[in-house]
Motif scaffolding. Structure first.
Motif, short mmCIF file in Angstrom:
data_model
loop_
_atom_site.label_atom_id
_atom_site.label_comp_id
_atom_site.label_asym_id
_atom_site.label_seq_id
_atom_site.Cartn_x
_atom_site.Cartn_y
_atom_site.Cartn_z
N ILE A 3 8.33 23.84 4.83
CA ILE A 3 8.54 24.57 3.59
C ILE A 3 7.21 25.03 3.01
O ILE A 3 7.08 26.16 2.51
CB ILE A 3 9.32 23.68 2.59
CG1 ILE A 3 10.74 23.45 3.10
CG2 ILE A 3 9.34 24.31 1.20
CD1 ILE A 3 11.50 22.37 2.32
N ALA A 4 6.21 24.15 3.04
CA ALA A 4 4.88 24.53 2.54
C ALA A 4 4.34 25.74 3.29
O ALA A 4 3.76 26.66 2.69
CB ALA A 4 3.92 23.35 2.68
N ARG A 5 4.55 25.77 4.60
CA ARG A 5 4.05 26.90 5.38
C ARG A 5 4.80 28.18 5.05
O ARG A 5 4.21 29.27 5.01
CB ARG A 5 4.15 26.59 6.87
CG ARG A 5 3.43 27.58 7.74
CD ARG A 5 1.91 27.50 7.56
NE ARG A 5 1.34 26.50 8.41
CZ ARG A 5 0.27 25.75 8.09
NH1 ARG A 5 -0.30 25.91 6.92
NH2 ARG A 5 -0.20 24.86 8.92
N TRP A 6 6.12 28.08 4.77
CA TRP A 6 6.85 29.27 4.31
C TRP A 6 6.24 29.82 3.03
O TRP A 6 6.06 31.03 2.87
CB TRP A 6 8.31 28.91 4.04
CG TRP A 6 9.17 28.72 5.23
CD1 TRP A 6 8.90 29.10 6.51
CD2 TRP A 6 10.45 28.07 5.26
NE1 TRP A 6 9.94 28.74 7.33
CE2 TRP A 6 10.89 28.11 6.60
CE3 TRP A 6 11.24 27.48 4.30
CZ2 TRP A 6 12.13 27.59 6.99
CZ3 TRP A 6 12.46 26.94 4.66
CH2 TRP A 6 12.90 26.99 6.00
N ILE A 7 5.93 28.92 2.10
CA ILE A 7 5.36 29.36 0.83
C ILE A 7 3.99 29.99 1.03
O ILE A 7 3.65 30.99 0.39
CB ILE A 7 5.29 28.16 -0.15
CG1 ILE A 7 6.70 27.72 -0.54
CG2 ILE A 7 4.48 28.51 -1.39
CD1 ILE A 7 6.75 26.43 -1.36
N GLN A 8 3.21 29.43 1.94
CA GLN A 8 1.87 29.96 2.18
C GLN A 8 1.89 31.29 2.92
O GLN A 8 1.14 32.21 2.59
CB GLN A 8 1.04 28.94 2.96
CG GLN A 8 0.72 27.68 2.17
CD GLN A 8 -0.01 26.65 3.01
OE1 GLN A 8 -0.01 26.71 4.25
NE2 GLN A 8 -0.63 25.68 2.35
N ILE A 40 11.11 23.63 -4.77
CA ILE A 40 9.66 23.48 -4.62
C ILE A 40 8.91 24.75 -5.02
O ILE A 40 7.85 24.70 -5.66
CB ILE A 40 9.31 23.09 -3.17
CG1 ILE A 40 9.91 21.72 -2.83
CG2 ILE A 40 7.82 23.08 -2.93
CD1 ILE A 40 9.74 21.32 -1.38
N LEU A 41 9.45 25.90 -4.67
CA LEU A 41 8.76 27.17 -4.87
C LEU A 41 8.35 27.42 -6.32
O LEU A 41 7.22 27.88 -6.56
CB LEU A 41 9.63 28.31 -4.34
CG LEU A 41 9.07 29.72 -4.47
CD1 LEU A 41 7.78 29.87 -3.66
CD2 LEU A 41 10.10 30.76 -4.03
N PRO A 42 9.20 27.18 -7.33
CA PRO A 42 8.78 27.53 -8.70
C PRO A 42 7.50 26.84 -9.15
O PRO A 42 6.75 27.38 -9.96
CB PRO A 42 9.98 27.09 -9.55
CG PRO A 42 11.15 27.14 -8.62
CD PRO A 42 10.59 26.70 -7.29
N ALA A 49 6.15 27.11 -16.98
CA ALA A 49 6.34 28.39 -16.28
C ALA A 49 7.25 28.21 -15.07
O ALA A 49 8.16 29.03 -14.82
CB ALA A 49 4.98 28.95 -15.85
N GLY A 50 7.03 27.13 -14.30
CA GLY A 50 7.91 26.87 -13.16
C GLY A 50 9.33 26.59 -13.59
O GLY A 50 10.29 27.04 -12.94
N ALA A 51 9.49 25.84 -14.69
CA ALA A 51 10.83 25.55 -15.19
C ALA A 51 11.55 26.82 -15.60
O ALA A 51 12.76 26.97 -15.35
CB ALA A 51 10.75 24.59 -16.38
N ALA A 52 10.82 27.76 -16.22
CA ALA A 52 11.44 29.03 -16.61
C ALA A 52 11.88 29.82 -15.38
O ALA A 52 12.99 30.37 -15.34
CB ALA A 52 10.46 29.85 -17.45
N LEU A 53 11.04 29.88 -14.35
CA LEU A 53 11.40 30.58 -13.11
C LEU A 53 12.63 29.93 -12.47
O LEU A 53 13.54 30.62 -12.01
CB LEU A 53 10.22 30.56 -12.14
CG LEU A 53 9.00 31.39 -12.53
CD1 LEU A 53 7.82 31.05 -11.63
CD2 LEU A 53 9.32 32.87 -12.45
N PHE A 54 12.63 28.60 -12.42
CA PHE A 54 13.75 27.87 -11.82
C PHE A 54 15.03 28.13 -12.58
O PHE A 54 16.09 28.37 -11.99
CB PHE A 54 13.41 26.38 -11.80
CG PHE A 54 14.38 25.52 -11.05
CD1 PHE A 54 14.58 25.68 -9.69
CD2 PHE A 54 15.11 24.53 -11.71
CE1 PHE A 54 15.47 24.88 -8.99
CE2 PHE A 54 16.00 23.72 -11.02
CZ PHE A 54 16.18 23.90 -9.66
N ALA A 55 14.96 28.11 -13.91
CA ALA A 55 16.15 28.33 -14.73
C ALA A 55 16.69 29.74 -14.57
O ALA A 55 17.91 29.94 -14.46
CB ALA A 55 15.82 28.05 -16.20
#
Length: 688
Positions: free
Chosen positions: A147-152, A183-185, A8-14
């Protein structure tokens, strides 16, 4: 990571990358057809990077960062790119170029050897680290935790600081936004080395293209490109530590490239590309914030002087108009970070005092850490013993490149002014910029990092000098084509030796096996690329190759994430392993330590977030005058523990064996129970 989550993450990244590629392609086809292939590649990198940053930064600015909002912003970028007006026939017309001096067989042999070795050892280094966790104090203390805090939190309008008495949360973060895209995907960092490695390669391409724009011999241009990525500090910070500096180096070099092109062609598109590239560079690192204005000022002064000397040159009004355009684009690249700092602290350049003619515009409190260890090289003027120590650290970080670059500048100035006339005024301007950048490096804080009189940590910050070398090394390549043949080959030989030695040190060559395997892999990849180019008219073959490449990439990516996430960060320290066991996910983790400490070049801050960034991690302290500050008395510390509702607490230990720090003792006295103890860290859980 479960396979379905990886896919799923790979699809989002692509999908995200495909949208960025589509938007970039639309801009390139409509506005950049006048560029040749190498210049177009550099322009695509600049444009694509700007779009990649924008589609993540806009949701962050709106406080809605998520995987879905990034995809929506990516789709919007494609729509906006479709609105770009195509260039007219005159603007898109190809250009005639003067040929550089030819390169002989010896020159090509030296360049091929140096470039092949640099590429092979860098690839071998990437292969060794590709399946391991990211290490290094800087990435694990603030780059990745931020970056982790941005995602959270989904927002950029707050300061995320995890190390007391420092100000990393106020840094410009364009580079971290690029890392965020990897990292996000997945909410996982297994692919985070991809971006620094990619931009390491594009830095070499950009420097080669700068040298070629100056009409340096092609072989010498290749040597300059290999030299810039073979500086020992480059390998030290790029692959194992995944620092975003290579993003700054690429875009800075591209800014130089398109500034040179504009001086030759006068095209507005070149000026826009230069401004966008310099804006990304300035917003990536603080030494980008200082280096970019230096280049812009030198460029503006040179153009104004030229306008005064010759009536045929651009009038001052046109020069100032161009300057406003470049300055505006460069400022746009840093505006979000300056605005964030202004909102959070009242000072866009926190923690620096901003003064104008002796009047404080934006004040800042005393920076205790900078005052104690953040010395510049210029601070030791008149102290030859300390400067000798600094020189050793510079050689460790940059090898022979500074000496070769300085000699190249002197020779370039002499050759460019031969006969009292400048054969290419751009050479003189670049030489002035290189000197100014070198001076800026010596006065930049922390270039002699360490306690007073002991610049023991200056090696890592030699990267602040790389902008000067990005300018100086192409000039050195330019000189090889204007010297006598024997002298030119001697310079190329010295540069090739610098590449071999620097790459060996920087990429930590451990043995011949990995290097040979990497060289074979590069040869196979080159042969495959050549074959596909020959078969580019056969769509079925290209489709099959693309499908095979995608499947191989998926398999390799899944294997990589399995290697990294299996037993992630559990082999560094037994107390860190216990911390990860106590906080697998959805926990609140408190950290307390009195100094900027590590577990063998690793901070526990990033591991504490968990493999999928599901833990809430914070330092047990408070902000005082903009600085994260520890509690210095027991009642306030215990109150903070109660208020924090932490599930686990990690406390850094004293450097004195068997002696508890105050925070350790306060936590023990408050009833917190020790579950792990090592030389560096005590891990505790709340009272039963």
């Amino acid at each position: 990571m479960p396979l379905q989550d990886f896919l799923a993450g790979a699809a989002l990244f692509a999908v995200m990358l495909a949208a960025v590629a589509a938007a970039t392609g639309l801009v390139a086809r409509r506005r950049l057809r006048h560029l040749d292939r190498l210049e177009l590649a550099a322009a695509i990198v600049v444009t694509g990077t700007a779009i990649l940053i924008a589609i993540h930064l806009v949701p962050l600015m709106l406080g809605v960062l998520a995987r879905g909002t990034v995809l929506a912003a990516a789709a919007l970028s494609v729509g906006l790119a479709a609105l770009v007006r195509p260039a007219g026939e005159a603007e898109a017309a190809p250009e005639e170029r003067a040929e550089p001096p030819p390169s002989g067989r010896l020159s090509w042999a030296l360049a091929a050897l140096a470039a092949a070795y640099a590429a092979a050892v860098a690839l071998a280094n990437l292969g060794r680290w590709g399946g391991d966790e990211v290490i290094g104090d800087d990435p694990t203390s603030f780059h990745l935790p931020g970056i982790a805090r941005w995602i959270q939190d989904g927002t950029v309008w707050k300061i995320d600081q995890f190390v007391p008495l420092l100000a990393q949360g106020y840094y410009p973060n364009n580079g971290d936004v690029v890392l965020l895209s990897t990292i996000l995907p997945w909410h996982n960092d297994f692919l985070v080395r991809l971006a620094p490695a990619f931009f390491l390669a594009t830095t070499a391409v950009a420097v080669f293209t700068v040298a070629r724009e100056l009409r340096a011999p092609h072989a010498a241009s290749l040597l300059a490109a290999a030299a810039i990525v073979s500086l020992p500090v480059v390998g030290f910070v790029t692959i194992p530590r995944a620092l975003p500096d290579s993003i700054m180096w690429t875009t800075f070099a591209c800014g130089i490239l398109f500034g040179l092109r504009h001086a030759r062609t006068g095209r507005r598109a070149d000026l826009v590309l230069a401004g966008v590239a310099l804006g990304i560079a300035a917003g990536t690192k603080w030494y980008g914030v200082t280096s970019v204005p230096v280049v812009i000022v030198v460029w503006l002064v040179a153009r104004l002087l030229a306008a005064r000397r010759a009536q045929a040159a651009a009038p001052p009004r046109a020069v100032l108009r161009d300057g406003l355009l470049v300055c505006g684009l460069a400022l746009a690249g840093t505006a979000v970070w300056l605005a964030r700092n202004l909102v959070a602290s009242g000072n866009p350049a926190f923690p620096l005092n901003v003064e104008l003619f002796g009047v404080t515009i934006f004040g800042a409190p005393r920076d205790v850490v900078r005052d104690e260890i953040g010395f510049s090289i210029a601070d030791y003027a008149g102290e030859p013993a300390v400067l000798a120590d600094v020189a050793i650290k510079i050689v460790e970080g940059l090898g022979a490149a500074p000496l070769l670059g300085a000699a190249g500048l002197a020779v370039a100035l002499a050759l460019a002014r031969r006969g009292g006339r400048a054969s290419d005024r751009r050479v003189l301007v670049l030489a002035a910029a290189a000197v100014a950048l070198a001076v800026a490096y010596t006065i930049t804080p922390a270039t002699a990092l360490g306690l007073r009189g002991t610049p023991s940590l200056a090696h890592a910050n030699t990267r602040y000098a790389i902008p000067a070398l990005i300018v100086a090394l192409p000039l050195l390549a330019w000189t090889t084509g204007r010297l006598a043949p024997v002298a030119g080959r001697a310079v190329e030989a010295m540069l090739a030796l610098a590449v071999l030695h620097g790459a060996h040190d920087g990429y930590d060559v451990a043995g011949a096996g990995d290097v040979v395997a990497a060289a074979v892999a590069l040869a196979v990849a080159a042969a495959g690329a050549w074959l596909l180019w020959r078969l580019r008219g056969r769509r079925a073959v290209l489709a099959a190759a693309a499908t095979a490449a995608a499947l191989i990439a998926l398999a390799a990516g899944n294997r990589m994430q399995d290697r990294i996430n299996d037993d992630r960060y559990r082999t560094f320290d037994p107390a860190l392993s216990a911390l990860l066991d106590a906080a697998p996910a959805d926990r609140r983790v408190g950290l307390e330590f009195a100094t900027y400490w590590s577990l063998g070049d690793l901070s526990p801050i990033w591991p504490a977030f968990g493999s999928r960034l599901e833990n809430d991690v914070e330092f047990v302290g408070r902000f005082v005058d903009g600085f994260l500050t520890p509690y210095y008395d027991e009642p306030r510390f215990r109150t903070a523990l109660d208020r924090g509702d932490y599930d686990v607490l990690a406390v850094g230990r004293s450097s004195i064996p068997r002696q508890n720090t105050p925070a350790e003792q306060w936590a023990i006295d408050a009833g917190w129970r020790t579950i792990a103890l090592s030389a560096r860290m005590r891990v505790l859980v709340p009272p039963a």
